[in-house]
Design a protein around this motif. Sequence first.
Motif, PDB file in Angstrom:
ATOM      1  N   TYR A  82       0.945  -1.375   0.309  1.00 55.81           N
ATOM      2  CA  TYR A  82       0.239  -0.206  -0.006  1.00 55.81           C
ATOM      3  C   TYR A  82       0.897   1.093   0.132  1.00 55.81           C
ATOM      4  CZ  TYR A  82      -3.329  -3.553   1.300  1.00 55.81           C
ATOM      5  OH  TYR A  82      -4.119  -4.910   1.235  1.00 55.81           O
ATOM      6  N   TYR A  83       0.559   2.386  -1.271  1.00 56.91           N
ATOM      7  CA  TYR A  83       1.052   3.761  -0.711  1.00 56.91           C
ATOM      8  C   TYR A  83       0.580   4.632  -0.017  1.00 56.91           C
ATOM      9  CZ  TYR A  83       3.338   0.432  -3.813  1.00 56.91           C
ATOM     10  OH  TYR A  83       4.118  -0.803  -4.659  1.00 56.91           O
ATOM     11  N   GLU A  84       1.122   5.568   0.483  1.00 54.99           N
ATOM     12  CA  GLU A  84       0.315   6.814   1.287  1.00 54.99           C
ATOM     13  C   GLU A  84       2.222   7.975   0.815  1.00 54.99           C
ATOM     14  OE1 GLU A  84      -0.004   6.747   4.999  1.00 54.99           O
ATOM     15  OE2 GLU A  84       1.533   5.890   5.946  1.00 54.99           O
ATOM     16  N   THR A  85       1.822   9.116   1.084  1.00 57.95           N
ATOM     17  CA  THR A  85       2.606   9.949   0.927  1.00 57.95           C
ATOM     18  C   THR A  85       3.121  10.389   2.079  1.00 57.95           C
ATOM     19  OG1 THR A  85       2.516  12.500   1.473  1.00 57.95           O
ATOM     20  CG2 THR A  85       0.555  11.669   2.052  1.00 57.95           C
ATOM     21  N   ARG A  86       4.610  10.836   2.122  1.00 60.90           N
ATOM     22  CA  ARG A  86       5.304  10.883   2.623  1.00 60.90           C
ATOM     23  C   ARG A  86       5.080  12.653   3.799  1.00 60.90           C
ATOM     24  NH1 ARG A  86      11.484   8.290   3.023  1.00 60.90           N
ATOM     25  NH2 ARG A  86      11.025   9.369   4.925  1.00 60.90           N
ATOM     26  N   LEU A  87       4.177  12.890   2.789  1.00 60.09           N
ATOM     27  CA  LEU A  87       4.242  14.539   3.885  1.00 60.09           C
ATOM     28  C   LEU A  87       3.575  14.749   5.122  1.00 60.09           C
ATOM     29  CD1 LEU A  87       2.702  16.593   0.145  1.00 60.09           C
ATOM     30  CD2 LEU A  87       5.015  16.179   1.091  1.00 60.09           C
ATOM     31  N   LYS A  88       2.655  13.642   5.255  1.00 66.88           N
ATOM     32  CA  LYS A  88       2.066  13.832   6.318  1.00 66.88           C
ATOM     33  C   LYS A  88       3.039  13.055   7.297  1.00 66.88           C
ATOM     34  CE  LYS A  88      -1.897  10.448   4.931  1.00 66.88           C
ATOM     35  NZ  LYS A  88      -2.671   9.177   5.416  1.00 66.88           N
ATOM     36  N   LYS A  89       2.515  14.274   8.505  1.00 66.40           N
ATOM     37  CA  LYS A  89       3.509  13.326  10.175  1.00 66.40           C
ATOM     38  C   LYS A  89       3.723  12.250  10.120  1.00 66.40           C
ATOM     39  CE  LYS A  89       4.107  15.559  14.516  1.00 66.40           C
ATOM     40  NZ  LYS A  89       2.896  14.565  15.564  1.00 66.40           N
ATOM     41  N   GLU A  90       5.008  11.128  11.039  1.00 65.41           N
ATOM     42  CA  GLU A  90       5.112  10.003  11.531  1.00 65.41           C
ATOM     43  C   GLU A  90       3.513   9.744  12.100  1.00 65.41           C
ATOM     44  OE1 GLU A  90       9.387   8.311  10.888  1.00 65.41           O
ATOM     45  OE2 GLU A  90       8.728   8.731  13.194  1.00 65.41           O
ATOM     46  N   HIS A  91       3.018   8.516  11.550  1.00 69.47           N
ATOM     47  CA  HIS A  91       2.398   8.038  12.203  1.00 69.47           C
ATOM     48  C   HIS A  91       2.330   6.156  12.706  1.00 69.47           C
ATOM     49  CE1 HIS A  91       0.576   8.017   8.085  1.00 69.47           C
ATOM     50  NE2 HIS A  91       0.265   7.274   8.696  1.00 69.47           N
ATOM     51  N   ALA A  92       1.573   5.613  13.029  1.00 63.74           N
ATOM     52  CA  ALA A  92       1.462   4.584  13.946  1.00 63.74           C
ATOM     53  C   ALA A  92       0.228   3.952  12.917  1.00 63.74           C
ATOM     54  CB  ALA A  92       1.625   3.867  15.408  1.00 63.74           C
ATOM     55  N   HIS A  93       0.316   2.649  12.176  1.00 62.40           N
ATOM     56  CA  HIS A  93      -1.191   1.877  11.844  1.00 62.40           C
ATOM     57  C   HIS A  93      -1.787   0.911  12.513  1.00 62.40           C
ATOM     58  CE1 HIS A  93       0.889   3.621   7.834  1.00 62.40           C
ATOM     59  NE2 HIS A  93       0.215   4.422   7.788  1.00 62.40           N
ATOM     60  N   ILE A  94      -2.694   1.190  12.433  1.00 63.24           N
ATOM     61  CA  ILE A  94      -3.586   0.224  13.761  1.00 63.24           C
ATOM     62  C   ILE A  94      -4.678  -0.696  12.761  1.00 63.24           C
ATOM     63  CG2 ILE A  94      -5.118   0.029  14.817  1.00 63.24           C
ATOM     64  CD1 ILE A  94      -4.138   2.740  15.547  1.00 63.24           C
ATOM     65  N   ILE A  95      -4.313  -1.836  12.072  1.00 63.87           N
ATOM     66  CA  ILE A  95      -5.126  -3.037  10.912  1.00 63.87           C
ATOM     67  C   ILE A  95      -6.248  -3.619  12.146  1.00 63.87           C
ATOM     68  CG2 ILE A  95      -4.906  -4.211   8.762  1.00 63.87           C
ATOM     69  CD1 ILE A  95      -1.602  -2.622  10.016  1.00 63.87           C
ATOM     70  N   CYS A  96      -6.971  -3.621  11.248  1.00 67.64           N
ATOM     71  CA  CYS A  96      -7.913  -4.487  11.620  1.00 67.64           C
ATOM     72  C   CYS A  96      -7.894  -5.424  10.685  1.00 67.64           C
ATOM     73  CB  CYS A  96      -9.535  -3.912  11.703  1.00 67.64           C
ATOM     74  SG  CYS A  96     -10.619  -5.381  11.965  1.00 67.64           S
ATOM     75  N   LEU A  97      -7.701  -6.691  10.959  1.00 62.07           N
ATOM     76  CA  LEU A  97      -7.321  -8.215  10.697  1.00 62.07           C
ATOM     77  C   LEU A  97      -8.140  -8.587  10.088  1.00 62.07           C
ATOM     78  CD1 LEU A  97      -3.773  -9.087  12.745  1.00 62.07           C
ATOM     79  CD2 LEU A  97      -4.049  -8.275  10.528  1.00 62.07           C
ATOM     80  N   ARG A  98      -8.854  -8.704  10.104  1.00 56.80           N
ATOM     81  CA  ARG A  98     -10.761  -8.930   9.622  1.00 56.80           C
ATOM     82  C   ARG A  98     -11.322  -8.644   8.509  1.00 56.80           C
ATOM     83  NH1 ARG A  98     -16.529 -10.071  10.251  1.00 56.80           N
ATOM     84  NH2 ARG A  98     -16.859 -11.824  10.922  1.00 56.80           N
TER      85      ARG A  98
END
Length: 153
Positions: A82-98
């Motif tokens: 998956y791709y996202e811009t690097r212009l965003k402030k650094e963040h953690a991803h929380i993923i629903c595995l379902r």
Amino acid sequence: MPAGIQESLKQRGVRLTRQRRLLLDLIDSSGLHLDAESLYQMAKERDARLNRVTVYRTLKLLKEGGLVDELDLAHFQGDQHYYETRLKKEHAHIICLRCGRVEEFFGEELQQLRAQVGSQFGFEILFARTEIGGYCPHCRALREQEEATPAAS
Ligand SMILES: [Zn+2]
Ligand SMILES: [Zn+2]
């Protein structure tokens, strides 16, 4: 497009062609975490001449140029990226595995963790990628229902 991007592109020697700009715009404006195929479908609507190979190659280039991040989001869908811009402030991803829902956590604690790791291990940290996997409220409720009513066999 912010002047900062243009400048960083120039420094990295990446020429911003029309196609690259189009993809960068899509990633940037969506604010989502899109896979290459979805990006290709979206890009094709704006420019019918774009083909899959070009899109994949462009994503690689944008990644190498430090403009987008490539994520695997805890591999909740196998090898998909998956791709996202690097212009965003650094963040953690929380993923629903379902269901694959992705949340972003921007808390100050991330910066603290970075600083702590940096000093404890003497590292100059270039990036920190944090992924947390689990079940979202919606899926938790569904899972409880499933457990309460076992499928008749
Ligand atoms: Zn879910
Ligand atoms: Zn994100």
